[in-house]
Scaffold this motif. Structure first.
Motif, PDB file in Angstrom:
ATOM      1  N   LEU A 168     -17.537 -45.151  12.118  1.00 26.26           N
ATOM      2  CA  LEU A 168     -16.270 -45.482  11.487  1.00 26.26           C
ATOM      3  C   LEU A 168     -15.226 -44.403  11.783  1.00 26.26           C
ATOM      4  CD1 LEU A 168     -14.665 -47.463   9.820  1.00 26.26           C
ATOM      5  CD2 LEU A 168     -15.595 -46.416   7.743  1.00 26.26           C
ATOM      6  N   ASP A 169     -15.650 -43.147  11.805  1.00 27.06           N
ATOM      7  CA  ASP A 169     -14.726 -42.053  12.147  1.00 27.06           C
ATOM      8  C   ASP A 169     -14.203 -42.194  13.572  1.00 27.06           C
ATOM      9  OD1 ASP A 169     -14.952 -40.881   9.639  1.00 27.06           O
ATOM     10  OD2 ASP A 169     -16.558 -39.532  10.257  1.00 27.06           O
ATOM     11  N   ALA A 170     -15.057 -42.599  14.507  1.00 28.58           N
ATOM     12  CA  ALA A 170     -14.636 -42.792  15.896  1.00 28.58           C
ATOM     13  C   ALA A 170     -13.610 -43.918  16.003  1.00 28.58           C
ATOM     14  CB  ALA A 170     -15.838 -43.087  16.792  1.00 28.58           C
ATOM     15  N   LEU A 171     -13.846 -44.990  15.264  1.00 27.45           N
ATOM     16  CA  LEU A 171     -12.920 -46.115  15.261  1.00 27.45           C
ATOM     17  C   LEU A 171     -11.581 -45.696  14.655  1.00 27.45           C
ATOM     18  CD1 LEU A 171     -13.035 -49.086  16.151  1.00 27.45           C
ATOM     19  CD2 LEU A 171     -13.650 -49.661  13.812  1.00 27.45           C
ATOM     20  N   ARG A 172     -11.619 -44.952  13.554  1.00 26.55           N
ATOM     21  CA  ARG A 172     -10.379 -44.464  12.929  1.00 26.55           C
ATOM     22  C   ARG A 172      -9.613 -43.538  13.865  1.00 26.55           C
ATOM     23  NH1 ARG A 172     -13.375 -43.188   7.315  1.00 26.55           N
ATOM     24  NH2 ARG A 172     -12.913 -45.133   6.212  1.00 26.55           N
ATOM     25  N   ALA A 173     -10.304 -42.643  14.550  1.00 25.23           N
ATOM     26  CA  ALA A 173      -9.639 -41.716  15.475  1.00 25.23           C
ATOM     27  C   ALA A 173      -8.950 -42.468  16.610  1.00 25.23           C
ATOM     28  CB  ALA A 173     -10.643 -40.709  16.036  1.00 25.23           C
ATOM     29  N   ALA A 174      -9.598 -43.488  17.138  1.00 27.49           N
ATOM     30  CA  ALA A 174      -8.990 -44.289  18.204  1.00 27.49           C
ATOM     31  C   ALA A 174      -7.741 -44.989  17.682  1.00 27.49           C
ATOM     32  CB  ALA A 174      -9.991 -45.301  18.757  1.00 27.49           C
TER      33      ALA A 174
END
Length: 168
Positions: free
Chosen positions: A152-158
């Motif tokens: 979820l953090d990776a998706l938010r960062a993108a």
């Protein structure tokens, strides 16, 4: 947009670009671009008005069992610098994160929308929440979305890295 390392570019009807997590095919992020008649997102509606339209659209889908806004924010995009090296403010972007509980399971959805040069840019990120033991739908909307660490953090960062750039 900064795509997480290792994600694969995929083709999908209706998306200008789509990237998928190869380790978790139900997690993806994509962008669509369409011409519109207004030059700026603010002329289309406020952060709250567009957020409500987004949730109302989800609620109208036959498969939707529930939808809850997790967060919404407005931000100014940055696209380049002026002759003095200062950042120039780009288009206004509206960021939304919401939980969608549907007949296909529970998902965390990230949307960023903006209008730049009379083109509507929509970023859509999807992460399917893991099923909670004893619950078919992945849990109620007020329970946390369970997902592999960092996904979820990776998706938010993108999504946070998404901006529009002037044509060169």
């Amino acid at each position: 947009m900064m795509v997480p390392v290792g994600w694969e570019k995929k083709g999908k009807a209706g998306a200008d670009v789509l990237f998928e997590d190869p380790a978790r095919r139900s997690t993806s992020i994509g962008v669509t671009v369409n011409p519109v008649r207004v030059p700026r997102i603010e002329e289309f509606g406020s952060l709250e008005v567009i957020g409500q339209r987004l949730l109302d659209t989800e609620r109208k889908k036959e498969s939707t069992m529930g939808v809850t806004m997790v967060s919404q924010q407005q931000r100014a995009g940055l696209h380049g610098s002026d002759n003095n090296g200062s950042n120039k403010s780009g288009a206004t972007l509206y960021d939304y994160e919401y939980d969608l509980n549907s007949t296909r399971g529970r998902k965390r959805i990230l949307n960023t929308v903006t209008i730049y040069n009379s083109k509507l840019f929509i970023l859509n990120g999807n992460l399917k929440c893991d099923k909670v033991e004893g619950q078919e739908d992945g849990g109620s909307a007020d329970a946390p979305c369970i997902a592999p660490p960092g996904s979820l953090d990776a998706l938010r960062a993108a999504a946070r890295s998404f901006d529009v750039l002037p044509a060169t």
